[in-house]
Scaffold this active site. Structure first.
Site: not given
Ligand code: CP
Length: 311
Positions: A59-60, A87, A109, A137
């Site tokens: 999603r993100t 590496k 991320r 998040h």
């Molecule tokens: N909600 C969320 O962060 O989903 P993902 O891990 O798929 O990005």
């Protein structure tokens, strides 16, 4: 106020209530854009954005990429599993190499808490935290609160939200707590004792270990999955027992006097924390959360990009 008080989006903790409201107001305009036949604006034609994902995401990652493309930015994507990180390259070397290609904004991320802050203190680009380990998040919390605002109205004062599940290993929970409290909502966490941090009440949240009590108290229930990938030991006897005590079923939902809104940040584990008929019910706004994610991310990118020196 017409701009954010911060230069990077590291966490909700660093935002003011006014910042959050500005992001929501900006997202309102972008939500109209993404529902038009031509879903694009030319605002960021001169901006290049790198999406650096050192951890899995569906999603993100897709939502950020769509948001960037809807704003007409140039986009490059990087995933650690197919890169030279394997590496032995360090995070800072990887990022500096990407920035040498004239990148203006980085969405990252990373599995380590603090990674986004670390980067923001060492590179010139604007940084957006797309999830750093068990820490924060922020864009998820903003899209969650925006979805509550859409369903229940702009006034969060007295709105009651319960976050159910693996609070200890969840960055979504912490960011949601900060965001909802800044807006004036009351927050409760619910789950087994072993999955709730010992002193979480110091953050001003209520703690409940009985799911029915929590659901009877709230207007909105945000169901989280068990983060097995972040658990080093067993925190409860079995998934079956967890589901019996903390899984949200249609029977339980229908037995409540109050009609509550159901949320989930995804990915869903159907039949564990939430049954399929609840996830797909009229009370669930799970897919509206995903839709709102694009508008919210467009708003954040747009507001941070306006702080980039474009000369
Ligand atoms: N909600 C969320 O962060 O989903 P993902 O891990 O798929 O990005």
């Amino acid at each position: 106020m017409d701009n954010l008080s911060v230069d990077h989006l590291i966490g909700i903790k660093n935002l003011t209530k006014e910042d959050i409201e500005l992001i929501f107001k900006t997202a309102d305009s972008f939500k109209q854009v993404i529902n038009r036949p031509i879903k694009k604006v030319p605002s960021l034609r001169d901006i290049t954005i790198a999406n650096l994902f050192f951890e899995n995401s569906t999603r993100t990652r897709l939502s950020f990429e769509l948001a960037e493309k809807r704003l007409s930015a140039d986009v490059v994507n990087f995933s650690a599993s197919s890169s030279s990180v394997k590496k032995g390259e360090t995070l800072i070397d990887t990022v500096n190499n990407i920035l040498a290609m004239k990148v203006d904004l980085v969405v990252m991320r990373h599995p380590n808490p603090g990674a986004a802050k670390f980067l923001s203190e060492r590179v010139k680009a604007k940084i957006i935290n797309a999830g750093d380990g068990t820490h924060e998040h922020p864009t998820q919390a903003l899209l969650d609160a925006y979805s509550i605002r859409e369903k229940h109205g702009e006034n969060f004062e007295g709105r009651r939200v319960v976050i159910v599940g693996d609070i200890s290993h969840s960055r979504v929970a912490l960011s949601n707590i900060f965001c909802l409290q800044k807006l004036g909502a009351e927050v409760m966490v619910c789950g087994p004792t072993t999955l709730i941090p010992k002193h979480i009440d110091k953050l001003g949240v209520k703690v409940e270990h009985n799911l029915r009590n929590a659901l009877e108290w709230c207007d909105v229930a945000n169901m989280l999955r068990i983060q097995l990938e972040r658990q080093d030991i067993k925190y409860f006897p079995s998934l079956r027992e967890y589901t019996m005590l903390f899984g949200l079923t249609k029977d339980l939902l229908n037995s409540l006097d109050n009609e509550i809104t159901i949320m989930h940040p995804g990915p869903i584990n159907r039949g564990v924390e939430i049954s399929s008929d609840v996830a797909d019910s009229d009370q669930s706004i799970i897919l509206q959360q995903v839709e709102n994610g694009v508008a919210i991310r467009m708003a954040i990118i747009y507001l941070l990009a306006s702080k980039i020196d474009r000369n």
